[in-house]
Design a protein around this motif. Sequence first.
Motif, PDB file in Angstrom:
ATOM      1  N   GLY B 150     -46.009 -23.236 -68.180  1.00  0.00           N
ATOM      2  CA  GLY B 150     -46.037 -24.100 -66.932  1.00  0.00           C
ATOM      3  C   GLY B 150     -46.806 -23.311 -65.856  1.00  0.00           C
ATOM      4  N   GLU B 151     -47.038 -23.959 -65.074  1.00  0.00           N
ATOM      5  CA  GLU B 151     -47.875 -23.563 -63.967  1.00  0.00           C
ATOM      6  C   GLU B 151     -47.001 -22.800 -63.007  1.00  0.00           C
ATOM      7  N   ARG B 152     -45.935 -23.533 -62.715  1.00  0.00           N
ATOM      8  CA  ARG B 152     -44.914 -22.650 -61.935  1.00  0.00           C
ATOM      9  C   ARG B 152     -43.624 -22.833 -62.493  1.00  0.00           C
ATOM     10  N   ILE B 153     -43.380 -21.504 -62.655  1.00  0.00           N
ATOM     11  CA  ILE B 153     -41.817 -21.333 -63.424  1.00  0.00           C
ATOM     12  C   ILE B 153     -40.962 -20.679 -62.660  1.00  0.00           C
ATOM     13  N   ALA B 154     -39.877 -21.188 -62.365  1.00  0.00           N
ATOM     14  CA  ALA B 154     -38.873 -20.730 -61.405  1.00  0.00           C
ATOM     15  C   ALA B 154     -37.652 -20.236 -62.193  1.00  0.00           C
ATOM     16  N   ALA B 155     -36.749 -19.408 -61.351  1.00  0.00           N
ATOM     17  CA  ALA B 155     -35.503 -19.376 -61.973  1.00  0.00           C
ATOM     18  C   ALA B 155     -34.320 -19.406 -60.817  1.00  0.00           C
ATOM     19  N   VAL B 156     -33.287 -19.800 -61.296  1.00  0.00           N
ATOM     20  CA  VAL B 156     -31.883 -19.766 -60.544  1.00  0.00           C
ATOM     21  C   VAL B 156     -30.911 -19.010 -61.207  1.00  0.00           C
ATOM     22  N   VAL B 157     -30.174 -18.098 -60.511  1.00  0.00           N
ATOM     23  CA  VAL B 157     -29.115 -17.484 -61.022  1.00  0.00           C
ATOM     24  C   VAL B 157     -27.894 -17.959 -60.285  1.00  0.00           C
ATOM     25  N   LEU B 158     -26.906 -18.403 -60.979  1.00  0.00           N
ATOM     26  CA  LEU B 158     -25.738 -18.776 -60.730  1.00  0.00           C
ATOM     27  C   LEU B 158     -24.416 -18.639 -61.252  1.00  0.00           C
ATOM     28  N   ASN B 159     -23.299 -18.571 -60.590  1.00  0.00           N
ATOM     29  CA  ASN B 159     -22.081 -18.389 -61.235  1.00  0.00           C
ATOM     30  C   ASN B 159     -21.385 -19.822 -61.626  1.00  0.00           C
ATOM     31  N   ALA B 160     -21.604 -20.773 -60.629  1.00  0.00           N
ATOM     32  CA  ALA B 160     -21.116 -21.950 -60.831  1.00  0.00           C
ATOM     33  C   ALA B 160     -19.544 -22.081 -61.136  1.00  0.00           C
ATOM     34  N   ASN B 161     -18.733 -21.602 -60.300  1.00  0.00           N
ATOM     35  CA  ASN B 161     -17.223 -21.462 -60.318  1.00  0.00           C
ATOM     36  C   ASN B 161     -16.687 -22.355 -59.653  1.00  0.00           C
ATOM     37  N   PRO B 162     -16.418 -23.754 -59.812  1.00  0.00           N
ATOM     38  CA  PRO B 162     -17.412 -24.388 -60.916  1.00  0.00           C
ATOM     39  C   PRO B 162     -18.654 -25.091 -60.444  1.00  0.00           C
ATOM     40  N   PHE B 163     -19.221 -25.834 -61.110  1.00  0.00           N
ATOM     41  CA  PHE B 163     -20.577 -26.469 -60.821  1.00  0.00           C
ATOM     42  C   PHE B 163     -20.301 -27.524 -59.741  1.00  0.00           C
ATOM     43  N   SER B 164     -20.980 -27.632 -58.622  1.00  0.00           N
ATOM     44  CA  SER B 164     -20.868 -28.301 -57.495  1.00  0.00           C
ATOM     45  C   SER B 164     -22.077 -29.007 -57.200  1.00  0.00           C
ATOM     46  N   LEU B 165     -21.992 -30.030 -56.203  1.00  0.00           N
ATOM     47  CA  LEU B 165     -23.231 -30.620 -55.718  1.00  0.00           C
ATOM     48  C   LEU B 165     -24.068 -29.950 -55.088  1.00  0.00           C
ATOM     49  N   GLY B 166     -23.661 -28.706 -54.487  1.00  0.00           N
ATOM     50  CA  GLY B 166     -24.273 -27.692 -53.936  1.00  0.00           C
ATOM     51  C   GLY B 166     -25.465 -27.025 -54.989  1.00  0.00           C
ATOM     52  N   HIS B 167     -24.929 -26.624 -56.068  1.00  0.00           N
ATOM     53  CA  HIS B 167     -25.855 -26.106 -57.220  1.00  0.00           C
ATOM     54  C   HIS B 167     -26.813 -26.987 -57.504  1.00  0.00           C
ATOM     55  N   GLN B 168     -26.129 -28.216 -57.635  1.00  0.00           N
ATOM     56  CA  GLN B 168     -27.113 -29.236 -58.180  1.00  0.00           C
ATOM     57  C   GLN B 168     -28.241 -29.634 -57.438  1.00  0.00           C
ATOM     58  N   HIS B 169     -27.988 -29.629 -56.034  1.00  0.00           N
ATOM     59  CA  HIS B 169     -29.051 -29.922 -55.008  1.00  0.00           C
ATOM     60  C   HIS B 169     -30.025 -28.519 -54.950  1.00  0.00           C
ATOM     61  N   LEU B 170     -29.543 -27.498 -55.123  1.00  0.00           N
ATOM     62  CA  LEU B 170     -30.484 -26.331 -55.124  1.00  0.00           C
ATOM     63  C   LEU B 170     -31.226 -26.463 -56.809  1.00  0.00           C
ATOM     64  N   LEU B 171     -30.717 -26.673 -57.515  1.00  0.00           N
ATOM     65  CA  LEU B 171     -31.508 -26.879 -58.855  1.00  0.00           C
ATOM     66  C   LEU B 171     -32.511 -27.832 -58.921  1.00  0.00           C
ATOM     67  N   ARG B 172     -32.132 -29.250 -58.370  1.00  0.00           N
ATOM     68  CA  ARG B 172     -33.085 -30.421 -58.223  1.00  0.00           C
ATOM     69  C   ARG B 172     -34.338 -29.804 -57.536  1.00  0.00           C
ATOM     70  N   LEU B 173     -34.051 -29.427 -55.885  1.00  0.00           N
ATOM     71  CA  LEU B 173     -35.193 -28.967 -55.261  1.00  0.00           C
ATOM     72  C   LEU B 173     -36.075 -27.952 -56.204  1.00  0.00           C
ATOM     73  N   ALA B 174     -35.579 -27.054 -56.738  1.00  0.00           N
ATOM     74  CA  ALA B 174     -36.396 -26.035 -57.689  1.00  0.00           C
ATOM     75  C   ALA B 174     -37.185 -27.006 -58.509  1.00  0.00           C
ATOM     76  N   ALA B 175     -36.377 -28.083 -59.283  1.00  0.00           N
ATOM     77  CA  ALA B 175     -37.155 -28.661 -60.375  1.00  0.00           C
ATOM     78  C   ALA B 175     -38.319 -29.478 -59.633  1.00  0.00           C
ATOM     79  N   ARG B 176     -38.207 -30.159 -58.585  1.00  0.00           N
ATOM     80  CA  ARG B 176     -39.209 -30.954 -57.862  1.00  0.00           C
ATOM     81  C   ARG B 176     -40.391 -29.989 -57.633  1.00  0.00           C
TER      82      ARG B 176
END
Lengths: 319, 381, 99
Positions: B150-176
């Motif tokens: 891929g052109e732009r490859i990113a990483a996110v490291v999380l504990n997700a204890n438990p998986f929240s909308l906050g995590h989801q928000h961060l991941l979606r921004l990265a994916a966009r």
Amino acid sequence: MTDVLNPPAATLDAAQPAWGKYDQAAAPPHRSALFVPASNAAMLATAWVYGADLYMFDLEDAVALREKDSARLLAINALTSYPWRDMAVAVRVNGIDTPFFADDLQAVVRAGADMVRLPMTDSAELVHRLDAELTAIERACSRPVGSTKVIAAIESAAGVVNASAIALASPRVVAIALAGFDYLLDMGAEPTQDGSELFYARCAVLHAARAAGVWCYDVVWGDVDDEAGFRAEVELVKHLGFDGKTLVNPRQIPWLHEAYSPTAAELARAERVVRAAEAARDRGLGVIAVDGKMVDGPIVQAARRAIAYAAASGVREDR
Amino acid sequence: MDDIVITSWAPGSDPVDPVDQAVPAAVAGLLERAGLGLEADVEVWALARRDGRLVGCMGLAGDLVKDVVVDQGLRGHNLMAGLLTELRHQAVARGRTRLSCYTRPSLAAVFASLGFRALAQADGLAVLMEDDPRGVERYQADLAASRREGERIAAVVLNANPFSLGHQHLLRLAARDCDLVHVFVLGEDRSQFSPAERFALVRDGLAALPEHDRFVLHPGSRYIVSRLTFPQYFLKDQADIARAHAGIDLQLFRQRVAPVLGIRHRFVGSEPTSRITAHYNQEMRRWLQSPQADWPTIEVHQVERLEVGGRPVSATRVRQALAAGRFDQLAELVPATTWDYLVRRPPRAEPAPLGPPAPPRRQGGRSQPPDDHRQAKELSC
Amino acid sequence: MLISRPAVAGTLESGDATVRITPHDSLEVVVTSSVEAQYGDAVRRVVRQTLEGLGVARALVTVTDKGALDYALRARVEAAVMRAGDEPVDWDVLIGGER
């Protein structure tokens, strides 16, 4: 493996258990029998330089329960490798009634151990059992039957009482060794400075050995730092007639060997005795004479032993 | 080593003889003299005694070797070798074959002589070492199997204890912003939710998103270091501990993980409340963005936290709501996948929520099959 | 020989080696040696030959060598393999033939 135990002249004959079973004067000295823990690779790598007369790889007391298997494997790999394969080596196996005994015996006989040291030999019956096992394994691995010799360790009151029967139980038995620690426990005795608590056992075991024509080793001297105590005990057992001692520390080897070495004067006398014996033999004379006095067989043998000790370790200062 | 006896002792096991009964106090004393404390997570100790006196100890916690103390006067006795051999037996008996340790740089040479390899060092404070000379390479080979171009490859490291909308928000921004987002779920097992649970919640939460094919999910590994499992025993100062953890974790990420997957971007949430996390994010810029000859730079993107009700969504907030049994509040903080799971989840450490609440359907998402919990448990992380 | 559980044998004393073995999908031998420069390749050869002799085809074998002689290396590998497997020792196989 070398054939120090079977010089060409010697014959194996159970019916004739005497000095002649092994020509002890012709064999190398058997003063020092050094234990080497078979679990210790570093010691196995270096111990052969210490110059002990006999090395005994130890699978028993020196090896933790968890390492019984690995020590056995290390022992057999060492036995079949330089330099051990060219040296006389005994292996102290675990007791005949332990779960390790069968594998110990299978492994070390197949690996070519010259001798097996059996702990806690309380009776001739144990030697018979060992003998039968050894024969079966020797047959299975095409090793000459009878070629695995036995050192019977006497470690109990029963063993001392039965010492003679034990020494005579099999032509495989080439030595008996008194082991003090367990014997004293069994007797309820306590160590003394002069070793008087071992006096009867030493004499009994020694008589059994001499009557059967086998070597006899005295107990381990535990305190490595007490050189004077060690030397005093060596003087005692040497005068009693022991061939040597079981050792656990190589530092004691030169002290032991020195005690057994003849003085220069003793060596000169021994050489004259042997020369006279050879001259008598060459001339077909039945009587050996030195300085006009008749000399008999045991004196010649003692002279040969003195020469062998001197050849192995030199002469000692006259004191 | 003639006169030195090496044994082991598992705290909590019944002391058999007086010598054993004296062990806990002796270990504590030895550690104290070395400026250390007896740590509760040590499962088994290798102990060295001379004439009955304790002269060395080495603890095992998970696959970590820790609390190593050796009598200074006995340096020449190779005590460390004896202790480590004993501890290896204890580890293998517990099914652990690879050991690692965090140690002072001054002890790194000793550990190296015992077969350990240094993986990362932080500011002269601590070195991470492991006794598997090809361990990183094997991990990298596994990781390479999930490499995608891929052109732009990113990483996110999380504990997700438990998986929240906050995590989801961060991941979606990265994916966009990127073609591909590698998501690493920490593997430590000290959180309220187990590694398998957390991994499954992230997996299911992401599967429900329109960007789901841009995510590659990875279980945690020993090369992604959670602060929760970072040992602190030999560092006194909290700031040093934070620096050591960040330095080691971020160097591993930059040198061992990112290059394998072609990662050049890392996304992280802003940290308005926790000073430690804020500090970690700061360290992230230093360790990932500074030029290094052998390792490409990794651009750090700090994303504003998602706010609900005027306050940032955090896992802490989620757990508080869960503990209070406020499933109505939870519905605003976690995606439906997590909510469904929380409703059905058997209680772990906390009291069970009071009464079954009505399931809200604020967000579209598939609901969990009843046996999903079991599936999650079987996932190895 | 099948490696069915992790095992370790040997020590880290000078003149010895520690051999660790774990189930693995192929045969991988990793050696670190205090005498790598002179003997590293010889150590690897002995370890591989011993594993071959024992019929170990799938295992991760990690050796920390502290200058062990060949026979000590063999012994440590054999001990680790025996501990990791479920087969009883066949002394004929272990001692048979030239070593």
